[in-house]
Write a protein that holds these residues in place. Structure first.
Motif, PDB file in Angstrom:
ATOM      1  N   LYS A 132      -4.058  -1.405   7.906  1.00 20.58           N
ATOM      2  CA  LYS A 132      -3.641  -0.074   7.492  1.00 20.58           C
ATOM      3  C   LYS A 132      -2.389  -0.107   6.628  1.00 20.58           C
ATOM      4  O   LYS A 132      -2.238   0.695   5.703  1.00 20.58           O
ATOM      5  N   ARG A 133      -1.497  -1.059   6.937  1.00 21.03           N
ATOM      6  CA  ARG A 133      -0.210  -1.136   6.235  1.00 21.03           C
ATOM      7  C   ARG A 133      -0.019  -2.561   5.703  1.00 21.03           C
ATOM      8  O   ARG A 133       0.787  -3.332   6.242  1.00 21.03           O
ATOM      9  N   PRO A 134      -0.735  -2.943   4.659  1.00 20.34           N
ATOM     10  CA  PRO A 134      -0.653  -4.316   4.152  1.00 20.34           C
ATOM     11  C   PRO A 134       0.736  -4.641   3.577  1.00 20.34           C
ATOM     12  O   PRO A 134       1.430  -3.764   3.049  1.00 20.34           O
ATOM     13  N   VAL A 135       1.107  -5.899   3.714  1.00 17.69           N
ATOM     14  CA  VAL A 135       2.410  -6.379   3.252  1.00 17.69           C
ATOM     15  C   VAL A 135       2.196  -7.672   2.476  1.00 17.69           C
ATOM     16  O   VAL A 135       1.397  -8.525   2.871  1.00 17.69           O
ATOM     17  N   GLY A 164       0.823  -1.196   0.000  1.00 15.63           N
ATOM     18  CA  GLY A 164       0.000   0.000   0.000  1.00 15.63           C
ATOM     19  C   GLY A 164       0.855   1.244   0.000  1.00 15.63           C
ATOM     20  O   GLY A 164       2.088   1.167  -0.099  1.00 15.63           O
ATOM     21  N   PRO A 165       0.252   2.406   0.129  1.00 14.30           N
ATOM     22  CA  PRO A 165       1.012   3.658   0.045  1.00 14.30           C
ATOM     23  C   PRO A 165       1.864   3.953   1.272  1.00 14.30           C
ATOM     24  O   PRO A 165       2.794   4.753   1.203  1.00 14.30           O
ATOM     25  N   GLN A 166       1.560   3.323   2.412  1.00 10.48           N
ATOM     26  CA  GLN A 166       2.306   3.610   3.637  1.00 10.48           C
ATOM     27  C   GLN A 166       3.387   2.567   3.873  1.00 10.48           C
ATOM     28  O   GLN A 166       3.292   1.423   3.423  1.00 10.48           O
ATOM     29  N   LEU A 221      10.217  -2.490  12.813  1.00 11.20           N
ATOM     30  CA  LEU A 221      10.998  -2.019  11.677  1.00 11.20           C
ATOM     31  C   LEU A 221      10.042  -1.330  10.711  1.00 11.20           C
ATOM     32  O   LEU A 221       9.109  -1.954  10.201  1.00 11.20           O
ATOM     33  N   VAL A 222      10.242  -0.035  10.506  1.00 11.32           N
ATOM     34  CA  VAL A 222       9.429   0.735   9.557  1.00 11.32           C
ATOM     35  C   VAL A 222      10.223   0.817   8.259  1.00 11.32           C
ATOM     36  O   VAL A 222      11.353   1.332   8.244  1.00 11.32           O
ATOM     37  N   CYS A 223       9.662   0.302   7.176  1.00 14.44           N
ATOM     38  CA  CYS A 223      10.461   0.120   5.959  1.00 14.44           C
ATOM     39  C   CYS A 223       9.549  -0.090   4.750  1.00 14.44           C
ATOM     40  O   CYS A 223       8.330  -0.218   4.884  1.00 14.44           O
TER      41      CYS A 223
END
Length: 254
Positions: A206-209, A122-124, A141-143
């Motif tokens: 919210k933050r799909p991977v 996603g965008p985030q 880990l934000v990446c």
């Protein structure tokens, strides 16, 4: 000693198909099940496809480059192929086993000769928790993503993500972050090949991977476990002096 029976397999490019036709006419062609050696004609992507598709046969694979980079391949030459096959040196590598869980609980399993990668879908930025052998090592880990690479795959996606090149006999794995935002500039870690790595996706709605094993996708996931599949082996043949160990060393001075 009699000449080995060869199964020629080609990618769907015109160059590879033409090469297969010429070589089959010159050296004969049998099914992979009846072959002493499989000759893969294409690029690195097709070599990975061939190794995955024939791993149940325990038959060595000799690649001839009809693609671009050809890191896992030998140079393409039609003459004296039999002599090259007889003189070839064998490398045995073990892939990674991926076990990924989808948001609905579906389990996706796969093998990766190069790497298992997680990428934001996603965008985030993604938020991942990393555990090794059941012990939490990084709580967040934000990446853009992260991957675990074998030595054989360390010059591929891993190297493009600024991960280390691993000697083929190093018995370690590379855990590499892609565009790490927090911790700042965190590049990853070197782990024993027997380590079991787990990624948990934080805030998955919210933050799909998504997760891939050698570019074969498992889709969107909430967790991924990765370990070396010691029970699976791939036998790859190289011309003398041009094996994986030499290529990995040479790549570091390119």
């Amino acid at each position: 000693m009699s000449d080995p029976k060869i199964a020629f397999m080609a990618s769907d490019t015109s160059i590879a198909e033409t090469a297969r036709r010429h070589l089959s006419e010159e050296y004969g062609d049998v099914s992979p099940e009846d072959a002493d050696v499989i000759v893969a004609l294409g690029g690195d992507g097709f070599m990975l496809q061939t190794l995955h598709g024939t791993q149940h046969l325990d038959t060595p694979v000799y690649g001839m480059n009809c693609g671009t980079v050809g890191f896992l391949m030998n140079e393409y030459h039609e003459p004296a192929l039999m002599a090259r096959l007889m003189a070839a040196e064998e490398e045995v590598i073990h892939p990674l086993r991926m076990r990924a869980i989808a948001p609905d609980g579906t389990v996706h399993e796969g093998l990766a000769i190069n790497e298992v990668s997680l990428l934001r879908a996603g965008p985030q930025a993604a938020k991942l928790r990393i555990s090794v052998d059941g012990r939490m090592r990084l709580d967040e880990l934000v990446c853009d993503g992260a991957l675990v690479s074998t030595p054989a795959g360390s010059t591929a996606y891993n190297y493009s993500a600024h991960g280390p090149i691993l000697p083929i006999g190093s018995d370690v794995l590379a855990l590499t972050a892609m565009s790490a935002f927090r911790p700042r500039r965190w590049r990853g870690a070197l782990l024993p090949s027997g380590a079991k790595v787990r990624f948990d996706v934080l805030q998955p709605s919210k933050r799909p991977v998504m997760a891939d094993a050698d570019s074969r996708t498992a889709g969107v996931v909430v967790s991924v476990e990765i370990e070396t599949a010691k029970d699976v082996k791939h036998r790859i043949l190289f011309d003398p002096g041009h094996g994986l160990e030499e290529r990995l060393i040479r790549e570091q001075f390119a």
